[in-house]
Each structure stands twice: as C-alpha cells, then as structure tokens.
Design a protein around this motif. Structure first.
Motif, PDB file in Angstrom:
ATOM      1  N   GLU A  65       0.832  -1.213   0.000  1.00 47.83           N
ATOM      2  CA  GLU A  65       0.000   0.000   0.000  1.00 47.83           C
ATOM      3  C   GLU A  65       0.862   1.256   0.000  1.00 47.83           C
ATOM      4  OE1 GLU A  65      -3.247   0.289  -0.518  1.00 47.83           O
ATOM      5  OE2 GLU A  65      -3.124  -1.873  -0.841  1.00 47.83           O
ATOM      6  N   LYS A  69       0.596   3.996  -2.968  1.00 51.61           N
ATOM      7  CA  LYS A  69       0.295   5.413  -2.707  1.00 51.61           C
ATOM      8  C   LYS A  69       1.385   6.314  -3.299  1.00 51.61           C
ATOM      9  CE  LYS A  69      -2.434   4.817   1.487  1.00 51.61           C
ATOM     10  NZ  LYS A  69      -2.490   5.009   2.943  1.00 51.61           N
ATOM     11  N   LYS A  73       0.937   9.170  -6.156  1.00 47.72           N
ATOM     12  CA  LYS A  73       1.394  10.551  -5.941  1.00 47.72           C
ATOM     13  C   LYS A  73       2.297  10.995  -7.090  1.00 47.72           C
ATOM     14  CE  LYS A  73       4.241  13.399  -2.896  1.00 47.72           C
ATOM     15  NZ  LYS A  73       5.055  13.910  -3.988  1.00 47.72           N
TER      16      LYS A  73
END
Length: 150
Positions: A65, A69, A73
């Motif tokens: 995760e 992420k 981004k």
C-alpha cells in the motif's frame, strides 16, 4: 532618416530581448521535462517495489500500500509537471513568433534607411516616398508582434 533609425534601434533591442526570453523559457521547459522524467522513474520504481512486496506474504499489505500510494502521488505529480512544461513551451513559442515579427520589421526599417540615404544623395522624390513606405511597412510588421498570442 533619424526617426527611422530610432525605430530600427528600438525594434532591434526588442527583438533581441524577446529572443533571449524565448531561449530562457525553452530552457525552463526542458528543465521541467527532466523533472517529469525523474518523477516518472520514481513512479516506476514504486510500482516495481509494490509488485515485489506482493510476493512476500509474511510482511503484510502495508509495504504494498505504501508503494502504491507513492506511485499514485508520482502519477499526479507527472500530470502537473507536464502541464507546466507544455505551458512554458507555448510561451516560448509565442515569444519566438513575436521576435520573428520584429525581425521582419527590422528588414523593412533598414531598407527605409538605405532608401532615405539614396534619396538624400540623388534628391529623388520617388526614393524618398519609397523610404517612407518601407519604414511604415517595417513599423507595421514590428507592431504586429502585439497581435501574436499563445
């Protein structure tokens, strides 16, 4: 003839300034594309790391995760950086187009000076009128730079 020479000097300086500005903006756009490439590499690395951690079941879902992420981004950063780079490229092109208009105007202003010099030496009204016409065309071309938009 002095008025035409003054217009030529202003035209020449403005043309050089716009050309310099065009080059600086192009360099900034190039820098943005380099930054975009660096962010894309980081995104790819995060995607690879997430894929690798999927194979390690004993570590749990947290590392996967975390890298997902990070990849998202970087993807968002890529879009913003790309938009800014394209904006800088468009502005650079506009400055270049404006500089070209000034360069074309400069040619006709120089022609006006040459014809004015010849008119003074020969006392020819036709050359004098041609000189004024050349200068007016040069002035119109130079002023047309303000009509160039991105």
């Amino acid at each position: 003839m002095a008025i035409i020479a003054a217009m030529l000097a202003i035209d020449g300086v403005m043309g050089h300034l716009l050309t310099t500005e065009e080059l600086l903006l192009q360099q900034k756009a190039s820098d943005q594309w380099s930054y975009y490439q660096a962010k894309s590499i980081r995104r790819y690395d995060s995607e690879v790391a997430a894929d690798l951690f999927k194979g390690f079941h004993d570590l749990g879902p947290e590392p996967v995760e975390k890298y997902k992420k990070a990849a998202e981004k970087y993807r968002q950063d890529d879009e913003e950086i790309s938009k800014e780079a394209k904006g800088l490229e468009a502005e650079s092109k506009m400055k270049g187009d404006q500089a070209h208009r000034l360069d074309y105007g400069e040619v006709f202003l120089e022609l006006g000076i040459v014809l004015a010099s010849m008119a003074i030496m020969t006392k020819s009204n036709l050359l004098w009128i041609s000189s004024i016409a050349g200068a007016l065309v040069g002035l119109a071309l130079a002023l047309s730079m303000f009509m160039v938009t991105s």
